[in-house]
Design an enzyme around this catalytic site. Sequence first.
Site, short mmCIF file in Angstrom:
data_model
loop_
_atom_site.label_atom_id
_atom_site.label_comp_id
_atom_site.label_asym_id
_atom_site.label_seq_id
_atom_site.Cartn_x
_atom_site.Cartn_y
_atom_site.Cartn_z
N HIS A 147 0.82 -1.21 0.00
CA HIS A 147 0.00 0.00 0.00
C HIS A 147 0.86 1.26 0.00
O HIS A 147 2.08 1.21 0.20
CB HIS A 147 -0.94 0.01 1.21
N ASP A 149 0.66 4.95 2.02
CA ASP A 149 -0.01 5.41 3.24
C ASP A 149 -1.12 6.42 2.94
O ASP A 149 -0.91 7.40 2.22
CB ASP A 149 1.01 6.02 4.20
N HIS A 296 4.64 -0.20 0.04
CA HIS A 296 5.39 -0.91 1.06
C HIS A 296 4.48 -1.89 1.79
O HIS A 296 3.26 -1.79 1.73
CB HIS A 296 6.04 0.05 2.06
N ARG A 311 5.38 6.16 13.86
CA ARG A 311 5.43 6.73 12.52
C ARG A 311 4.77 8.09 12.50
O ARG A 311 3.72 8.29 13.12
CB ARG A 311 4.71 5.80 11.54
#
Length: 362
Positions: A147, A149, A296, A311
């Site tokens: 995907h 983000d 990723h 994150r």
Amino acid sequence: MSVTAITTAEKIILDASQQDEALSDRNTHATRVAGKGADPEKKALFASVTKRIDYTPKFGTELHGIRLSELTEQQSEELAALIAERGVVFFRDQEDLDLAEHVKLGKRWGPLHVHPLIPHNQANPEVIVLDSRYQPPARYNTNNSWHSDVSFEPAPSSFSILTFDEIPESGGDTAWSNGYALYDGLSEPIKKFLEGLTATHSSDNFKVLQALTGRKTFGKLNDTEHPVIRTNPVTGWKSVFVNAVFTREINNVSQAESKWILEYLHDLVSKRLDYQVRFRWAKHSVAIWDNRSTFHTGVPDFKPFFRRGLRVTVSGEIPFFDPNSGTQAQAWEAEANAIIAKQEAAAKAKAEALEKASATTA
């Protein structure tokens, strides 16, 4: 949900019922393109680099000697440009990148995104917590679904910055795939066809989770249309911009055609090893990637161990496609030719030296 396993004293907000339900309403788009005006040679950044490791010729780079907490503004801009070019850049031994510095680094490049569902830090709601102890774990950090983000947002992420403060004894890598290379590898008729299409990106999986659990969200679960082929505003290169997690359908084609197109592209992302790099995490390692041109996935191979990461996600621009934009392949051709010319010159010099040595001893 229990938070007893959390390895820090900082309180983690798991559900909007514990805090403001409208946090992600503050999400907005970048007002400038970080890295676009950087020095092409990146002299300020590379002046501090003691070692550079390119994972493949076109994709993924590891830099040593850089302290992310000590970047100058010029270095920050040049790093943003490097990330856009290389897709993902890795750093080791960043012990001083604490929560405050993590947030500060992200804010250099744009407003930070507040995720509408994933648990976050109380003091800094922009910092999301990826902990494999959370239930259901398939939605937090352990999924093997490629995907980009928060592509369901009207202004999806430009960059993401991830570090882990707990890593498994083995397993738990993250892999990235190169959206530039995916576009470049398509045939010309398919490229032209895809360039005329848009796709709907949705937060459907979060809506399903919300319905199953009854959890409240921190803001809107959006559905948004984006171009299937996107121009990266920093590099000016074309990239495929659909992904297996958030892209619901291709617009203005039949359901069967949409399914065929998406499955074909997703298959290339996941199976073309020459498009991919894989990172083995260590304590105090950091990965920063460009969501506009990469995909990723976490690798869920680390049970019975756990991993826990933090994150921040930088909100970027509204995606656009410029038919006159270039490609990574075009940009790389000149660089590859220069490398070949250097290799040929070195081989020629070596041959001449050997010939001279033979003549001297004859």
